[in-house]
Motif scaffolding. Structure first.
Motif, PDB file in Angstrom:
ATOM      1  N   GLN A  42     -16.051  -3.029 -12.732  1.00  0.00           N
ATOM      2  CA  GLN A  42     -17.163  -2.091 -12.865  1.00  0.00           C
ATOM      3  C   GLN A  42     -17.634  -2.013 -14.312  1.00  0.00           C
ATOM      4  N   SER A  87      -3.959   4.437  -0.063  1.00  0.00           N
ATOM      5  CA  SER A  87      -4.694   4.109  -1.281  1.00  0.00           C
ATOM      6  C   SER A  87      -4.147   2.824  -1.895  1.00  0.00           C
ATOM      7  N   MET A  88      -4.883   2.288  -2.870  1.00  0.00           N
ATOM      8  CA  MET A  88      -4.504   1.023  -3.504  1.00  0.00           C
ATOM      9  C   MET A  88      -3.462   1.248  -4.584  1.00  0.00           C
ATOM     10  N   ARG A  98       0.855  -1.186   0.000  1.00  0.00           N
ATOM     11  CA  ARG A  98       0.000   0.000   0.000  1.00  0.00           C
ATOM     12  C   ARG A  98       0.892   1.237   0.000  1.00  0.00           C
ATOM     13  N   GLU A 114      -1.710   0.738  -8.305  1.00  0.00           N
ATOM     14  CA  GLU A 114      -2.272   0.926  -9.642  1.00  0.00           C
ATOM     15  C   GLU A 114      -2.944  -0.340 -10.185  1.00  0.00           C
ATOM     16  N   GLU A 115      -2.374  -1.505  -9.976  1.00  0.00           N
ATOM     17  CA  GLU A 115      -2.919  -2.752 -10.501  1.00  0.00           C
ATOM     18  C   GLU A 115      -4.299  -3.041  -9.931  1.00  0.00           C
ATOM     19  N   GLU A 116      -4.450  -2.824  -8.637  1.00  0.00           N
ATOM     20  CA  GLU A 116      -5.754  -3.072  -8.008  1.00  0.00           C
ATOM     21  C   GLU A 116      -6.791  -2.087  -8.526  1.00  0.00           C
ATOM     22  N   LYS A 117      -6.411  -0.867  -8.751  1.00  0.00           N
ATOM     23  CA  LYS A 117      -7.346   0.133  -9.297  1.00  0.00           C
ATOM     24  C   LYS A 117      -7.817  -0.286 -10.688  1.00  0.00           C
ATOM     25  N   LYS A 118      -6.885  -0.776 -11.494  1.00  0.00           N
ATOM     26  CA  LYS A 118      -7.223  -1.210 -12.856  1.00  0.00           C
ATOM     27  C   LYS A 118      -8.192  -2.385 -12.812  1.00  0.00           C
ATOM     28  N   GLU A 119      -7.962  -3.335 -11.909  1.00  0.00           N
ATOM     29  CA  GLU A 119      -8.855  -4.485 -11.781  1.00  0.00           C
ATOM     30  C   GLU A 119     -10.255  -4.058 -11.353  1.00  0.00           C
ATOM     31  N   GLU A 120     -10.342  -3.131 -10.433  1.00  0.00           N
ATOM     32  CA  GLU A 120     -11.637  -2.643  -9.961  1.00  0.00           C
ATOM     33  C   GLU A 120     -12.390  -1.938 -11.089  1.00  0.00           C
ATOM     34  N   VAL A 121     -11.680  -1.156 -11.858  1.00  0.00           N
ATOM     35  CA  VAL A 121     -12.288  -0.452 -12.994  1.00  0.00           C
ATOM     36  C   VAL A 121     -12.814  -1.471 -14.003  1.00  0.00           C
TER      37      VAL A 121
END
Length: 134
Positions: free
Chosen positions: A23, A10-11, A5, A13-20
């Motif tokens: 969605q 915040s998370m 972290r 970059e990879e985790e943000k991309k997966e979440e996007v």
């Protein structure tokens, strides 16, 4: 693989991309019931109105030429009769030249009296009338 972290909590970059991506996939999912409503039923795809090919009528023996039969124009149009018609009665078939006459009732065909009597067919007999094919 080691994920850490960032100091701000915040998370990565990879985790943000997966979440996007997740969605976006949820947005892409379409309600199946809504799609099915768009597809017409099979019966609507091939709309065919069945046209009557033949009809049971009453034979009336009148003073008509032996080669002709008088028929109501509406009945002739329903059955697709243009120039010749075929009458089947008592296992016998007769082919006549169609004469369209609006004075003839729609459920009757007028034919030659002598010709029918020679063939053993009486007045007011039920017969099948259709367009002559060939």
């Amino acid at each position: 693989m080691f994920l850490s972290r960032t100091p701000e909590g915040s998370m990565p970059e990879e985790e943000k991309k997966e979440e996007v991506k997740e969605q976006e996939q949820q947005k892409k999912k379409v309600d199946i019931k809504a799609l099915v409503k768009l597809v017409p039923p099979a019966s609507a795809l091939k709309q065919r109105t069945s046209k009557a090919r033949e009809k049971r009528i009453r034979l009336r023996l009148k003073d008509v030429k032996p080669t002709q039969a008088k028929i109501n124009p509406n009945l002739a149009e329903q059955l697709g009769i243009t120039d010749k018609l075929e009458i089947a009665v008592s296992g016998k078939k007769f082919v006549f030249e169609a004469v369209k006459d609006s004075s003839v009732p729609e459920n009757e065909v007028h034919v030659n009296e002598e010709l029918m009597r020679e063939n053993g067919i009486s007045d007011n007999t039920i017969a099948t009338v259709r367009a002559h094919r060939g």
